[in-house]
Design a protein around this motif. Structure first.
Motif, PDB file in Angstrom:
ATOM      1  N   VAL A  30       0.782  -1.162  -0.265  1.00 54.76           N
ATOM      2  CA  VAL A  30       0.125  -0.046   0.061  1.00 54.76           C
ATOM      3  C   VAL A  30       0.836   1.202   0.259  1.00 54.76           C
ATOM      4  O   VAL A  30       2.043   1.375   0.587  1.00 54.76           O
ATOM      5  CB  VAL A  30      -1.014  -0.101   1.366  1.00 54.76           C
ATOM      6  CG1 VAL A  30      -1.722   1.282   1.343  1.00 54.76           C
ATOM      7  CG2 VAL A  30      -1.942  -1.260   1.244  1.00 54.76           C
ATOM      8  N   PHE A  31       0.660   2.183  -0.711  1.00 55.99           N
ATOM      9  CA  PHE A  31       1.157   3.552  -1.089  1.00 55.99           C
ATOM     10  C   PHE A  31       0.476   4.587  -0.510  1.00 55.99           C
ATOM     11  O   PHE A  31       0.961   5.626  -0.056  1.00 55.99           O
ATOM     12  CB  PHE A  31       1.769   3.790  -2.281  1.00 55.99           C
ATOM     13  CG  PHE A  31       2.882   2.631  -2.837  1.00 55.99           C
ATOM     14  CD1 PHE A  31       4.349   3.156  -2.678  1.00 55.99           C
ATOM     15  CD2 PHE A  31       2.422   1.523  -3.351  1.00 55.99           C
ATOM     16  CE1 PHE A  31       5.391   2.316  -3.214  1.00 55.99           C
ATOM     17  CE2 PHE A  31       3.598   0.493  -3.608  1.00 55.99           C
ATOM     18  CZ  PHE A  31       4.690   1.051  -3.645  1.00 55.99           C
ATOM     19  N   GLU A  32      -0.805   4.362  -0.308  1.00 54.25           N
ATOM     20  CA  GLU A  32      -1.799   5.518  -0.105  1.00 54.25           C
ATOM     21  C   GLU A  32      -2.961   4.999   0.247  1.00 54.25           C
ATOM     22  O   GLU A  32      -3.589   4.087  -0.287  1.00 54.25           O
ATOM     23  CB  GLU A  32      -1.724   6.799  -1.131  1.00 54.25           C
ATOM     24  CG  GLU A  32      -2.598   7.818  -0.715  1.00 54.25           C
ATOM     25  CD  GLU A  32      -2.698   9.038  -1.800  1.00 54.25           C
ATOM     26  OE1 GLU A  32      -3.661   9.814  -1.644  1.00 54.25           O
ATOM     27  OE2 GLU A  32      -1.885   8.714  -2.757  1.00 54.25           O
ATOM     28  N   ARG A  44      -3.934   2.966  -2.933  1.00 54.89           N
ATOM     29  CA  ARG A  44      -3.197   2.968  -3.962  1.00 54.89           C
ATOM     30  C   ARG A  44      -1.838   1.713  -3.538  1.00 54.89           C
ATOM     31  O   ARG A  44      -1.538   1.757  -2.635  1.00 54.89           O
ATOM     32  CB  ARG A  44      -2.411   4.153  -4.213  1.00 54.89           C
ATOM     33  CG  ARG A  44      -1.015   4.370  -5.108  1.00 54.89           C
ATOM     34  CD  ARG A  44      -0.500   5.639  -5.482  1.00 54.89           C
ATOM     35  NE  ARG A  44      -1.411   6.311  -6.447  1.00 54.89           N
ATOM     36  CZ  ARG A  44      -0.927   7.786  -6.615  1.00 54.89           C
ATOM     37  NH1 ARG A  44       0.277   8.166  -5.983  1.00 54.89           N
ATOM     38  NH2 ARG A  44      -1.734   8.575  -7.514  1.00 54.89           N
ATOM     39  N   VAL A  45      -1.797   0.808  -4.855  1.00 54.43           N
ATOM     40  CA  VAL A  45      -1.360  -0.363  -4.505  1.00 54.43           C
ATOM     41  C   VAL A  45      -0.171  -0.528  -5.646  1.00 54.43           C
ATOM     42  O   VAL A  45      -0.119  -0.048  -6.446  1.00 54.43           O
ATOM     43  CB  VAL A  45      -2.226  -1.623  -4.435  1.00 54.43           C
ATOM     44  CG1 VAL A  45      -3.261  -1.332  -3.660  1.00 54.43           C
ATOM     45  CG2 VAL A  45      -2.637  -1.693  -5.883  1.00 54.43           C
ATOM     46  N   GLY A  46       0.589  -1.678  -5.113  1.00 49.90           N
ATOM     47  CA  GLY A  46       1.788  -1.872  -5.929  1.00 49.90           C
ATOM     48  C   GLY A  46       2.125  -3.612  -5.497  1.00 49.90           C
ATOM     49  O   GLY A  46       2.027  -3.967  -4.412  1.00 49.90           O
ATOM     50  N   GLN A  47       2.693  -4.138  -6.443  1.00 50.52           N
ATOM     51  CA  GLN A  47       3.159  -5.760  -6.425  1.00 50.52           C
ATOM     52  C   GLN A  47       4.504  -5.907  -5.790  1.00 50.52           C
ATOM     53  O   GLN A  47       4.744  -6.769  -5.262  1.00 50.52           O
ATOM     54  CB  GLN A  47       2.962  -6.367  -7.455  1.00 50.52           C
ATOM     55  CG  GLN A  47       1.467  -6.580  -8.216  1.00 50.52           C
ATOM     56  CD  GLN A  47       1.729  -7.415  -9.457  1.00 50.52           C
ATOM     57  OE1 GLN A  47       2.276  -7.297 -10.237  1.00 50.52           O
ATOM     58  NE2 GLN A  47       0.624  -8.501  -9.366  1.00 50.52           N
ATOM     59  N   SER A  48       5.072  -4.461  -5.885  1.00 47.80           N
ATOM     60  CA  SER A  48       6.475  -4.478  -5.302  1.00 47.80           C
ATOM     61  C   SER A  48       6.513  -3.304  -4.359  1.00 47.80           C
ATOM     62  O   SER A  48       5.751  -2.516  -4.687  1.00 47.80           O
ATOM     63  CB  SER A  48       7.824  -4.685  -6.057  1.00 47.80           C
ATOM     64  OG  SER A  48       7.791  -3.337  -6.849  1.00 47.80           O
ATOM     65  N   HIS A 105       4.075   1.902  -7.338  1.00 49.60           N
ATOM     66  CA  HIS A 105       2.768   1.617  -7.112  1.00 49.60           C
ATOM     67  C   HIS A 105       2.150   1.606  -8.682  1.00 49.60           C
ATOM     68  O   HIS A 105       2.953   2.041  -9.614  1.00 49.60           O
ATOM     69  CB  HIS A 105       1.848   2.773  -6.529  1.00 49.60           C
ATOM     70  CG  HIS A 105       1.968   4.119  -7.055  1.00 49.60           C
ATOM     71  ND1 HIS A 105       1.663   4.681  -8.230  1.00 49.60           N
ATOM     72  CD2 HIS A 105       2.849   5.164  -6.374  1.00 49.60           C
ATOM     73  CE1 HIS A 105       2.161   6.108  -8.258  1.00 49.60           C
ATOM     74  NE2 HIS A 105       2.745   6.111  -7.254  1.00 49.60           N
ATOM     75  N   GLN A 106       1.066   0.669  -8.691  1.00 47.55           N
ATOM     76  CA  GLN A 106       0.561   0.502 -10.095  1.00 47.55           C
ATOM     77  C   GLN A 106      -0.818   1.077 -10.444  1.00 47.55           C
ATOM     78  O   GLN A 106      -1.438   1.024 -11.541  1.00 47.55           O
ATOM     79  CB  GLN A 106       0.414  -1.168 -10.380  1.00 47.55           C
ATOM     80  CG  GLN A 106       1.864  -1.636 -10.273  1.00 47.55           C
ATOM     81  CD  GLN A 106       1.855  -3.177 -10.271  1.00 47.55           C
ATOM     82  OE1 GLN A 106       1.330  -3.638  -9.046  1.00 47.55           O
ATOM     83  NE2 GLN A 106       1.993  -3.945 -11.274  1.00 47.55           N
ATOM     84  N   GLY A 107      -1.521   1.529  -9.473  1.00 55.06           N
ATOM     85  CA  GLY A 107      -2.931   1.964  -9.535  1.00 55.06           C
ATOM     86  C   GLY A 107      -3.685   2.021  -8.193  1.00 55.06           C
ATOM     87  O   GLY A 107      -3.009   1.879  -7.239  1.00 55.06           O
ATOM     88  N   TRP A 108      -5.119   1.865  -8.157  1.00 49.54           N
ATOM     89  CA  TRP A 108      -5.756   2.094  -7.122  1.00 49.54           C
ATOM     90  C   TRP A 108      -6.791   0.950  -7.005  1.00 49.54           C
ATOM     91  O   TRP A 108      -7.446   0.483  -8.046  1.00 49.54           O
ATOM     92  CB  TRP A 108      -6.585   3.363  -7.230  1.00 49.54           C
ATOM     93  CG  TRP A 108      -5.917   4.510  -6.951  1.00 49.54           C
ATOM     94  CD1 TRP A 108      -4.992   5.239  -8.111  1.00 49.54           C
ATOM     95  CD2 TRP A 108      -5.586   5.310  -5.958  1.00 49.54           C
ATOM     96  NE1 TRP A 108      -4.458   6.363  -7.648  1.00 49.54           N
ATOM     97  CE2 TRP A 108      -4.936   6.493  -6.316  1.00 49.54           C
ATOM     98  CE3 TRP A 108      -6.066   5.231  -4.736  1.00 49.54           C
ATOM     99  CZ2 TRP A 108      -4.417   7.325  -5.163  1.00 49.54           C
ATOM    100  CZ3 TRP A 108      -5.755   6.307  -3.523  1.00 49.54           C
ATOM    101  CH2 TRP A 108      -4.678   7.484  -4.102  1.00 49.54           C
ATOM    102  N   MET A 109      -7.183   0.501  -5.781  1.00 51.05           N
ATOM    103  CA  MET A 109      -7.922  -0.488  -5.446  1.00 51.05           C
ATOM    104  C   MET A 109      -9.031   0.096  -4.692  1.00 51.05           C
ATOM    105  O   MET A 109      -8.573   0.743  -3.747  1.00 51.05           O
ATOM    106  CB  MET A 109      -7.559  -2.067  -5.475  1.00 51.05           C
ATOM    107  CG  MET A 109      -6.747  -2.458  -6.125  1.00 51.05           C
ATOM    108  SD  MET A 109      -6.012  -4.201  -5.781  1.00 51.05           S
ATOM    109  CE  MET A 109      -7.870  -5.052  -5.911  1.00 51.05           C
ATOM    110  N   GLN A 110     -10.366  -0.498  -4.750  1.00 52.62           N
ATOM    111  CA  GLN A 110     -11.469  -0.086  -3.803  1.00 52.62           C
ATOM    112  C   GLN A 110     -11.163  -1.011  -2.578  1.00 52.62           C
ATOM    113  O   GLN A 110     -10.668  -1.985  -2.588  1.00 52.62           O
ATOM    114  CB  GLN A 110     -12.818  -0.395  -4.600  1.00 52.62           C
ATOM    115  CG  GLN A 110     -13.272   0.221  -5.593  1.00 52.62           C
ATOM    116  CD  GLN A 110     -14.275  -0.335  -6.202  1.00 52.62           C
ATOM    117  OE1 GLN A 110     -15.641   0.443  -5.530  1.00 52.62           O
ATOM    118  NE2 GLN A 110     -14.515  -1.149  -7.031  1.00 52.62           N
ATOM    119  N   ALA A 111     -11.540  -0.310  -1.539  1.00 50.48           N
ATOM    120  CA  ALA A 111     -11.499  -1.054   0.051  1.00 50.48           C
ATOM    121  C   ALA A 111     -12.421  -2.092  -0.025  1.00 50.48           C
ATOM    122  O   ALA A 111     -12.067  -3.174   0.544  1.00 50.48           O
ATOM    123  CB  ALA A 111     -12.121   0.016   0.997  1.00 50.48           C
ATOM    124  N   ALA A 112     -13.480  -2.225  -0.958  1.00 54.37           N
ATOM    125  CA  ALA A 112     -14.338  -3.203  -0.735  1.00 54.37           C
ATOM    126  C   ALA A 112     -13.823  -4.430  -1.605  1.00 54.37           C
ATOM    127  O   ALA A 112     -14.464  -5.428  -1.580  1.00 54.37           O
ATOM    128  CB  ALA A 112     -15.641  -2.938  -1.571  1.00 54.37           C
TER     129      ALA A 112
END
Length: 743
Positions: free
Chosen positions: A147-149, A166-170, A174-181
């Motif tokens: 998690v970056f943000e 805001r997430v990333g595999q390493s 970061h690679q983009g955003w994912m919903q909390a749900a």
């Protein structure tokens, strides 16, 4: 014959070793003879442990040893929350720090916050769920992300959380955003692994995975639980899967150290069955680089999960090999047994077929006693086979090179544990069943004894043997002139030779004066292994009948057959299990015990560590060892000595003096301090140290040294480290560490 003297000799070896160690780290400081003998790494970490740097009493063994609330667990453990002195303005309400342009951290543990994506979830370029914004569609389920943000996170409704990550595999980008749900926060590194299930008949039942907690609790609380559980297993076997069951552990054993999978603990509840505490766990299931939900509704998964653990279907039996390492006491009085072991191997080799001769490889390790105490013994342990050899070479070694010493060893106990420790590091082959035949007429120097050269005991070595898939058969030669040693040696070797997945042992004994009985026993052991291999390969139809033969009267021959049969079955279950696949891409509830026989543990807790974390843990324990040694020699208080030796590895070593216990010093890695588990070492303080006897202090030192050696061994094994994502750098490779290995 060995002279019979006190078994608790606390003399020369320990004093010599203590003095040598202290002098060594005094001399290895930056300025020899300076006031601070501990300012440099004194080399106390056992051979190879220093390689961890810069590389990219028994502890708890189960969930019963986890502390914290008995309500819902890791997803909301108070023990995992807190700020630990960080800037309050930088810490979010739920104990997370998100530095700019870096991964978010848990404030207390300083571990990166990770997420587990739910199935069929997407990564978006912006925090808006628009199909035009999808940058990664259907990201692998339950594969950990950094998690970056965190933006507008709202957990007031756990069933429908709001906000974005805001997430990333390493951790590099970061690679983009994912919903909390679409994700679940995984706030600690705890996970579980399946235990060895035992044999086909007497082993435990596979873990059942329930859709929800209520369904699992209803079964657990039912007075007819055992009968209902049996009905569920029978239904699954016939294809009639109850609606409350999502999936099931395969019948065949999946060893996490060979086939890595992830079972993170998301939540738990504790309950009691017949006065025994058990835990109900919410688990996610993932297998790196694999996709697809493995439910029992999926016929492909269901079919392979139901294959019995002894069924060789799909197993690469054509590649099966057998490695046997003989670990033999070579002190005075052992020569006749060395000769008879050679004769047994000769018979075994003569019985080889062209096929089986190529499948067998052998090792040979001799052990005596601590040469610091008795230097004329020449060695405490000697490996005659750095590389495993064929049968003819083993016969030559047994005849011409492995010999008993002609001198006494000072006391009766020997360095058998050192022999086992050395044998475990043999050059075992892949695709081999691994056996050790341990032969001695004396107990082994216990951990903490001045003549114990490894700092390990039967419990440490048993765990290491399990991880290495080495199965130990112990032959104890009972000398009627040393009956006081028998109650010491017998429990040592029964534990050492415990059959994996069982409470039984492959311990055998024979009167040391009945040499014909020993010859029959060792003949039977080696020939039984040969017969069982031919049976497994389908080349000997008579082997099954020979294995099942029952003697009219108890004899050592029958004892040997039985012991070999138990070990062979456990080893073959491991080998066959390589063709099984663990379930993935599901979230479910399970119990950590067999639903029918709750005394059998089905899941064991591990903590996921990377190389940097293992390195920092090793450095911290090395400092503790230095402090223990310094306090012992200089009569300092323990924390005073700890502050001195930690001056170059801590930012604020002066904080140590104000700590109430070792866990509060800040010396140990923060992720260890925050894990909710019990530890005697972490509770250590000045008062406890001052009240310890010399023997207790020695025992503590040996316990820590044993853990350091285990870290070194883990670090050296290339094939036990795994990548959660294929893009992870080497420093982010992980290992599922037993809780037993923590301080």
């Amino acid at each position: 014959m060995k002279p019979e003297v006190s078994f608790l000799n606390q003399s020369r070896c320990f004093l010599a070793a203590l003095t040598a160690i202290f002098v060594f780290f005094c001399l290895s400081s930056p300025a020899a003879g300076s006031e601070d003998p501990s300012s440099d790494n004194h080399g106390l970490m056992l051979a190879g442990l220093s390689e961890l740097e810069g590389t990219h009493g028994h502890g708890p063994s189960s969930l019963d040893d986890l502390e914290g609330d008995h309500g819902h667990g890791p997803s909301g453990l108070d023990a995992l929350e807190g700020t630990h002195g960080h800037d309050e303005m930088a810490v979010q309400d739920d104990g997370v720090i998100c530095p700019e342009d870096s991964v978010c951290l848990e404030a207390e543990t300083q571990l990166p916050l990770r997420l587990l994506p739910r199935p069929f979830s997407h990564v978006y370029s912006e925090p808006a769920a628009d199909s035009d914004n999808i940058v990664i569609a259907n990201i692998p389920a339950f594969h950990p992300l950094f998690v970056f943000e965190r933006r507008d996170i709202d957990m007031s409704d756990p069933a429908s959380p709001g906000g974005w990550y805001r997430v990333g595999q390493s951790r590099d980008d970061h690679q983009g955003w994912m919903q909390a749900a679409d994700v679940m926060e995984w706030r600690q590194a705890l996970l579980v692994s399946y235990t060895h299930p035992g044999g086909q008949i007497e082993g435990r039942n596979p873990v059942l995975m329930f859709r929800d907690l209520d369904s699992l609790k209803e079964l657990v609380d039912d007075f007819g639980r055992q009968d209902r559980a049996r009905e569920i297993y029978q239904g699954i076997e016939t294809g009639d899967v109850p609606g409350e069951i999502v999936s099931m552990e395969p019948q065949r054993f999946v060893d996490i150290t060979k086939q890595f999978y992830i079972l993170p603990i998301l939540d738990w509840e504790e309950t009691s069955i017949m006065g025994d505490d058990v835990r109900l766990l919410q688990l996610a299931a993932a297998v790196p680089e694999q996709r697809g939900a493995d439910t029992l509704d999926d016929e492909e998964y269901s079919s392979q999960a139901r294959i019995q653990r002894g069924d060789q279907a799909g197993a690469a039996m054509e590649d099966l090999n057998v490695d046997i390492v003989f670990t033999i006491d070579t002190t005075r009085s052992m020569q006749p047994f060395i000769d008879m072991t050679r004769e047994a191997v000769v018979k075994m080799v003569q019985d080889f077929t062209d096929d089986t001769a190529a499948r067998f490889r052998f090792g040979l390790v001799g052990f005596r006693d601590c040469i610091d105490t008795v230097p004329w013994l020449e060695y405490d342990v000697l490996n005659f086979t750095p590389e495993l050899v064929d049968g003819d070479r083993l016969i030559h070694l047994l005849e011409h090179e492995l010999e008993e010493t002609e001198v006494g060893s000072g006391d009766y106990a020997e360095e058998g544990f050192a022999g086992v420790d050395e044998a475990l590091r043999s050059d075992w082959r892949d695709n081999s069943l691994r056996f050790m035949v341990f032969i001695t007429d004396a107990s082994s120097n216990p951990k903490g004894d001045p003549q114990n050269t490894t700092g390990k005991d039967e419990h440490d070595l048993r765990r290491e043997a399990d991880d290495a898939q080495v199965h130990i058969l112990a032959i104890h030669l009972l000398d009627p002139r040393a009956t006081e040693d028998h109650p010491i040696a017998t429990p040592q070797y029964m534990k050492l030779s415990q059959v994996r997945g069982s409470s039984e042992s492959a311990y055998t004994s024979v009167d040391a004066f009945e040499q014909e009985e020993y010859q029959a026993l060792v003949d039977d052991i080696v020939m039984e292994i040969n017969d069982l291999l031919q049976k497994a390969l389908g080349t000997d139809d008579d082997a099954a009948a020979a294995t099942a033969q029952v003697q009219d009267e108890p004899q050592e021959v029958g004892q040997g057959q039985e012991a070999v049969g138990k070990l062979w079955e456990a080893a073959l279950v491991e080998y066959i299990g390589q063709s099984a696949s663990p379930p993935k891409d599901i979230v479910a509830w399970a119990m950590d015990r067999d639903l029918v026989y709750t005394a059998d543990r089905s899941l064991e807790v591990r903590v996921l560590v990377n190389r940097d974390q293992l390195s920092s843990l090793a450095q911290a324990l090395d400092n503790v060892i230095q402090a223990l040694m310094r306090a012992e020699v200089t009569q300092m208080q323990f924390f005073e000595a700890l502050q001195s030796v930690s001056s170059q590895t801590m930012q604020s070593p002066e904080d140590i003096s104000g700590a109430g216990r070792l866990a509060d010093t800040g010396l140990l890695p923060s992720f260890i301090q925050a894990l909710p588990y019990k530890s005697d070492i972490l509770s250590l303080n000045d008062e406890m140290f001052a009240s310890m006897t010399a023997e207790q202090r020695s025992q503590l030192e040996w316990n820590i040294l044993a853990k350091l050696e285990q870290y070194r061994a883990i670090n050296e094994q290339v094939d036990v480290w795994f990548r959660l994502n294929e893009t992870d750098p080497d420093r982010e490779m992980v290992y599922p560490l037993h809780l037993d290995y923590l301080p």
